[in-house]
Design a protein around this motif. Structure first.
Motif, mmCIF file in Angstrom:
data_model
loop_
_atom_site.group_PDB
_atom_site.id
_atom_site.type_symbol
_atom_site.label_atom_id
_atom_site.label_comp_id
_atom_site.label_asym_id
_atom_site.label_seq_id
_atom_site.Cartn_x
_atom_site.Cartn_y
_atom_site.Cartn_z
ATOM 1 N N PRO A 130 -45.236 -18.108 52.618
ATOM 2 C CA PRO A 130 -44.274 -19.070 52.054
ATOM 3 C C PRO A 130 -42.920 -18.420 51.811
ATOM 4 N N THR A 131 -41.919 -19.272 51.614
ATOM 5 C CA THR A 131 -40.582 -18.776 51.300
ATOM 6 C C THR A 131 -40.498 -18.379 49.831
ATOM 7 N N LEU A 180 -62.511 -25.447 45.473
ATOM 8 C CA LEU A 180 -62.737 -26.809 45.965
ATOM 9 C C LEU A 180 -62.024 -27.854 45.111
ATOM 10 N N GLY A 181 -62.252 -27.801 43.795
ATOM 11 C CA GLY A 181 -61.705 -28.832 42.918
ATOM 12 C C GLY A 181 -60.189 -28.816 42.841
ATOM 13 N N TYR A 182 -59.600 -27.644 42.691
ATOM 14 C CA TYR A 182 -58.152 -27.565 42.536
ATOM 15 C C TYR A 182 -57.443 -27.962 43.822
ATOM 16 N N SER A 183 -57.990 -27.553 44.976
ATOM 17 C CA SER A 183 -57.402 -27.956 46.257
ATOM 18 C C SER A 183 -57.470 -29.468 46.427
ATOM 19 N N ALA A 184 -58.583 -30.063 45.994
ATOM 20 C CA ALA A 184 -58.708 -31.517 46.086
ATOM 21 C C ALA A 184 -57.673 -32.218 45.217
ATOM 22 N N TYR A 185 -57.402 -31.653 44.032
ATOM 23 C CA TYR A 185 -56.440 -32.276 43.126
ATOM 24 C C TYR A 185 -55.025 -32.214 43.705
ATOM 25 N N LEU A 186 -54.615 -31.057 44.215
ATOM 26 C CA LEU A 186 -53.287 -30.954 44.802
ATOM 27 C C LEU A 186 -53.158 -31.840 46.040
ATOM 28 N N TYR A 187 -54.253 -31.976 46.787
ATOM 29 C CA TYR A 187 -54.236 -32.873 47.948
ATOM 30 C C TYR A 187 -54.011 -34.318 47.513
ATOM 31 N N LEU A 188 -54.702 -34.748 46.458
ATOM 32 C CA LEU A 188 -54.541 -36.121 45.987
ATOM 33 C C LEU A 188 -53.153 -36.360 45.404
ATOM 34 N N LEU A 189 -52.584 -35.365 44.733
ATOM 35 C CA LEU A 189 -51.236 -35.528 44.187
ATOM 36 C C LEU A 189 -50.212 -35.817 45.285
ATOM 37 N N LYS A 190 -50.485 -35.328 46.494
ATOM 38 C CA LYS A 190 -49.554 -35.526 47.608
ATOM 39 C C LYS A 190 -49.858 -36.777 48.416
ATOM 40 N N THR A 191 -51.073 -37.318 48.306
ATOM 41 C CA THR A 191 -51.466 -38.420 49.179
ATOM 42 C C THR A 191 -51.666 -39.750 48.458
ATOM 43 N N ALA A 198 -47.118 -25.322 51.557
ATOM 44 C CA ALA A 198 -47.788 -26.539 52.026
ATOM 45 C C ALA A 198 -49.303 -26.366 52.017
ATOM 46 N N GLY A 199 -49.996 -27.469 51.747
ATOM 47 C CA GLY A 199 -51.437 -27.525 51.884
ATOM 48 C C GLY A 199 -52.187 -26.541 51.017
ATOM 49 N N ALA A 200 -53.242 -25.957 51.628
ATOM 50 C CA ALA A 200 -54.110 -25.043 50.890
ATOM 51 C C ALA A 200 -53.382 -23.775 50.472
ATOM 52 N N MET A 201 -52.315 -23.416 51.206
ATOM 53 C CA MET A 201 -51.548 -22.236 50.811
ATOM 54 C C MET A 201 -50.937 -22.431 49.422
ATOM 55 N N GLY A 202 -50.522 -23.656 49.113
ATOM 56 C CA GLY A 202 -49.995 -23.949 47.783
ATOM 57 C C GLY A 202 -51.059 -23.783 46.713
ATOM 58 N N ALA A 205 -53.673 -21.820 46.893
ATOM 59 C CA ALA A 205 -53.992 -20.398 46.771
ATOM 60 C C ALA A 205 -52.978 -19.677 45.898
ATOM 61 N N TRP A 206 -51.695 -19.855 46.172
ATOM 62 C CA TRP A 206 -50.672 -19.135 45.414
ATOM 63 C C TRP A 206 -50.577 -19.627 43.975
ATOM 64 N N THR A 207 -50.775 -20.916 43.758
ATOM 65 C CA THR A 207 -50.754 -21.430 42.386
ATOM 66 C C THR A 207 -51.864 -20.797 41.561
ATOM 67 N N MET A 208 -53.052 -20.670 42.148
ATOM 68 C CA MET A 208 -54.161 -20.050 41.420
ATOM 69 C C MET A 208 -53.942 -18.554 41.235
ATOM 70 N N ILE A 209 -53.346 -17.891 42.231
ATOM 71 C CA ILE A 209 -53.070 -16.458 42.088
ATOM 72 C C ILE A 209 -52.106 -16.209 40.929
ATOM 73 N N PHE A 210 -51.021 -16.962 40.879
ATOM 74 C CA PHE A 210 -50.055 -16.780 39.793
ATOM 75 C C PHE A 210 -50.671 -17.165 38.446
ATOM 76 N N GLY A 211 -51.468 -18.238 38.428
ATOM 77 C CA GLY A 211 -52.136 -18.617 37.190
ATOM 78 C C GLY A 211 -53.113 -17.558 36.728
ATOM 79 N N GLY A 212 -53.875 -16.984 37.672
ATOM 80 C CA GLY A 212 -54.825 -15.938 37.324
ATOM 81 C C GLY A 212 -54.139 -14.688 36.789
ATOM 82 N N LEU A 213 -53.019 -14.310 37.415
ATOM 83 C CA LEU A 213 -52.276 -13.147 36.933
ATOM 84 C C LEU A 213 -51.739 -13.379 35.523
#
Length: 287
Positions: A64-65, A225-236, A176-180, A182-190
């Motif tokens: 990502p940028t 699984l759950g968090y990716s599904a939530y971000l997907y629904l927020l966009k769709t 975009a997509g699952a990459m978002g 992944a990075w959101t969870m990485i920053f949250g975990g840190l």
């Protein structure tokens, strides 16, 4: 849109939020018996995000940028760190069912924060907001939260953090997509691991099978699984539809807590749940 007309992937995402996220409150309650709460939440999100990132990079997904990473960092602090981390801390004092009842107020906070981004609330939404406030007051008068004012405050702050992140997610740049995810969870975990170090959490004993099983379930199902599904629904779908998991999660959490942990939820808490769910229905109502 009726569920019968939704795409299979969208239906699967709703299923993940309704049932899997409803069961995560039980898993958190079991996990905090063995793990310090911030440490467990931090490991959960950092591990889930790192596994997803490694898989996506193996599949050739581009990095990502800088602007997208800043957006993911903001969402990571608001949603996994504040929104889920404070729930994990609160569940050391509050039952899993009652925690889910408080988190059911997320759509109320989402409506409130949506006004910051230009959304004008309808009369039905304002009625739902007022009814939801009444439900929160009623819930805090019950014995479960009255005995733990700190737990009640942490859960309300968690709801507000998650809702603000949900409202921001449509405006801030992010991968975009699952990459978002992944990075959101990485920053949250840190952020959670840094908080764990800052408050001096220590692992008193090596977790047993129950503690490791809870962490594994939260990492794979609750996060990846759950968090990716939530971000997907927020966009769709609409924000109201995406947060409709708040109708079902409290019921699932209360039932699982009663069956597996013997948790007791009094009549006043059940009445508060009915009031809060009714408020969320009013906010999300469409002709």
């Amino acid at each position: 849109m009726p569920f019968s007309r939704l795409a299979p992937l969208t239906l699967a995402a709703f299923f993940a939020l309704y049932l899997i996220w409803g069961s995560t409150y039980l898993a958190i309650r079991i996990g905090v018996e063995s793990w310090p709460p911030l440490l467990m939440a931090g490991i959960r999100f950092l591990l889930a995000g790192s596994l997803m990132l490694a898989f996506l990079r193996w599949r050739g997904q581009p990095w990502p940028t800088a602007a997208q990473l800043r957006g993911a960092m903001l969402l990571g602090v608001l949603m996994p760190a504040i929104g889920n981390g404070l729930v994990t801390v609160a569940e050391r004092e509050v039952s899993s069912g009652v925690a889910a009842l408080v988190i059911a107020t997320v759509p109320l906070f989402t409506l409130l924060f949506a006004g910051l981004f230009g959304h004008k609330a309808r009369k039905m939404e304002w009625a739902g907001m007022l009814l939801g406030v009444a439900g929160i007051v009623l819930l805090n008068l019950g014995s479960s939260l009255r005995a733990s004012p700190q737990g009640a405050l942490l859960l309300l702050l968690a709801s507000a953090g998650w809702a603000l992140g949900s409202a921001c997610s449509r405006k801030v740049p992010q991968p975009a997509g699952a990459m978002g995810s992944a990075w959101t969870m990485i920053f949250g975990g840190l952020a959670l691991l840094l908080s764990s170090v800052a408050v001096g959490e220590r692992l008193q004993a090596w977790p047993g099978a129950a503690g490791w099983s809870a962490l594994l379930y939260l990492t794979v199902f609750g996060s990846m699984l759950g968090y990716s599904a939530y971000l997907y629904l927020l966009k769709t779908v609409s924000a109201a539809a995406a947060t409709s998991y708040a109708y079902v999660n409290p019921v699932i959490a209360v039932l699982l807590g009663a069956v597996f942990l013997g948790e007791q939820v009094g009549g006043q808490e059940m009445l508060a749940m009915a009031v809060i769910v009714a408020a969320v229905v009013l906010i999300s109502w469409r002709r």
